[in-house]
Design a protein around this motif. Sequence first.
Motif, mmCIF file in Angstrom:
data_model
loop_
_atom_site.group_PDB
_atom_site.id
_atom_site.type_symbol
_atom_site.label_atom_id
_atom_site.label_comp_id
_atom_site.label_asym_id
_atom_site.label_seq_id
_atom_site.Cartn_x
_atom_site.Cartn_y
_atom_site.Cartn_z
ATOM 1 N N ARG A 162 0.064 7.957 -5.999
ATOM 2 C CA ARG A 162 -0.872 8.511 -6.492
ATOM 3 C C ARG A 162 -0.251 10.021 -5.376
ATOM 4 O O ARG A 162 -0.634 10.790 -6.286
ATOM 5 N N LYS A 163 0.610 9.914 -4.690
ATOM 6 C CA LYS A 163 1.073 11.425 -4.629
ATOM 7 C C LYS A 163 1.876 12.115 -5.263
ATOM 8 O O LYS A 163 1.689 13.595 -5.685
ATOM 9 N N GLU A 181 0.729 -0.718 -0.340
ATOM 10 C CA GLU A 181 0.568 -0.348 0.170
ATOM 11 C C GLU A 181 0.989 1.772 -0.037
ATOM 12 O O GLU A 181 0.346 2.185 -0.827
ATOM 13 N N LYS A 182 2.425 0.613 0.788
ATOM 14 C CA LYS A 182 2.960 2.747 0.430
ATOM 15 C C LYS A 182 3.272 2.617 -0.862
ATOM 16 O O LYS A 182 3.762 3.814 -1.379
ATOM 17 N N LYS A 237 0.921 4.303 -2.310
ATOM 18 C CA LYS A 237 0.300 6.395 -1.604
ATOM 19 C C LYS A 237 1.560 7.281 -2.424
ATOM 20 O O LYS A 237 1.037 8.100 -2.797
ATOM 21 N N GLN A 238 2.952 6.027 -2.862
ATOM 22 C CA GLN A 238 3.968 7.330 -3.355
ATOM 23 C C GLN A 238 3.151 7.182 -4.724
ATOM 24 O O GLN A 238 3.652 8.958 -4.963
ATOM 25 N N ASN A 243 -1.864 12.663 -9.554
ATOM 26 C CA ASN A 243 -3.108 12.640 -9.709
ATOM 27 C C ASN A 243 -3.959 12.615 -10.781
ATOM 28 O O ASN A 243 -5.236 12.322 -10.672
#
Length: 618
Positions: free
Chosen positions: A462-463, A455-456, A459-460, A466
Amino acid sequence: MKYSIFFLFAFCSLIGFATDFRLSDPKDIALAPVQNNIRNVLDLSGIWRFKKDSLNIGEKMQWYKGLSDSRAIAVPGSWNAQYDDMRDYLDWVWYETETYVPSSWKGQKIFIRVNDATYSAKIWVNGKPLGYHEGCHVPFAFDITKHVNWGVANKLVIQVENQLSPERVPTGNVQGGSFQSFPASNYDFFPYSGLNRSVVLFSVPSSYLRDITIKPSFEGSKGALNVTVESVGGINKGRVYVHGQGKTIEVPLVFKNNRANVGVVIPDVRLWCPEDPYLYDVKVVLGEGNEQMDIYNLKTGVRTVSVNEKSILLNGKPIFLKGFGRHEDFPALGRSSSNSVIIKDFGLMKWAGANSFRTTHYPYDEENYNLADREGFLVIGETPGVGLYFAGDGDSLEKRQQAMTRYIEEMMLRDKNHPSIIMWCVANEPGENAQIGKMGYSSDEVKEKAYNQFEKLFKQVRKRDNTRLVMYVGVMFGPTDWFNLTDVIAINRYWGWYSSPGNIELGAKTISTELDRLHNKFKKPCMVTEFGADAQAGMHSVNPEMFTEEYQKEFIKAYLDVADSKDFVTGMHVWNLADFKTSQGLIRFGSYNLKGVFTRDRRPKLAAWYLRKRWNGQ
């Protein structure tokens, strides 16, 4: 006492290594080298000197000062493909070349950029240590300005090794790994080694543009580009020019702490899509008037990507991805860059009626994306995270996680401005354990930890971006809960080949049932990112039998028929465009994966003709 002295010496050596060989800064690869009236590029491709170092004594013997008893090697090129006696060799080697740096470059910052050194590399310039990079299929760069000797040839030496290790990505020499093969990679393609892409020198002015990020959007007939610019040198003004359809839009830039952000509005916008891959020219200028310190030009397309429960939406409209997985693999070249092969492969994909491909299983040479932008191909950009797993030794797990974090950073920095890339693929066939099919042996604690680590990475991604979709590709018998993280359900499936071999009908029923189950559970669009069967070119049978061209064609037909019956299937990528080299193993006759619908030298099999007829509506 002698042990204390030994450890003190070892510690000092590590400090020396860390001091002399700095790690590359990913920001230095954000903009591809270009030639214009300010910037310069010098391609060092050619025949270099080369030397094997099986005992790893080269650094101690100071080979970085110059190689003796060397042999010739092509750069770019895979050493395993060029020399038969080094086919399975993955340990240390040394490269050397010499070049003049043009005197017209004086006063500028000069960088070296290595576009791929698989797997790790150290660089020396004129006998002085420069830097270190670990990782494959992504570029790295270093400032060499202070090392340049003017008016004489400069010696460039690069040490490379490609040792397979559970600590690396992609992994190798994994205990109980998925592929029992030689060399012992944990992935199903040959571990080609060396300087597989070009090495270039490039120059930039003392104050220069370091990064440009363009994020497109539109509403109605009005397009928009969000442009973020990072610079070096303290210049506080600049301009953005967007040219297209005979008009130029000019917007000023104001930098604060070497960073500026502006929005550019494009009236009557012409959207980028496969049918009309229109590209706008974007020019960014640092400075104003006669004080233009730097200029950088690039191309972009205005388009949006989104999803609903059943489809991938390009510019708000459903699109179906027809295409292939590919490998950068060709006789004599190995995995090295070749613009001729890129042009050939794009031509074959268009001939077959494809509109998309996934960069299996690593970022490709940049020219692939440039051509995809121009030709209107939709691309799934994938990290080198193939065979990735999240269990085992804690130190190895942490090193793999660090490698993935850096890969994502480097890949997205390099490729972020290509309109052809519509999705980022975090990993191909990841799992909790190293061995596919062992998921049932994982404890709840291991499963939770694996999910959290994975998941990390999402998140990386998507940050940083976008504007695109994010996915990973699931393996047979792999965890399905991880699809909670994705925008699209993407699976590789070979029911009727590896499972229930020879029974195409049962395989089609199995994939049909599985797709229904996944869509009902996650309510997301689905695609099959790999499906296919090995076929030996020229092998035929009246009734389809495994390894014949007829079986491959009927297998592909059955899966495509299943997809056509489901309105939530948004794409089908055949595995593979062309046959490719693998390590030696019992399931790889002749050390080749023969699932290509074209042979390795790009001759069509029966399945290629079938796809051409079906995908072109003939």
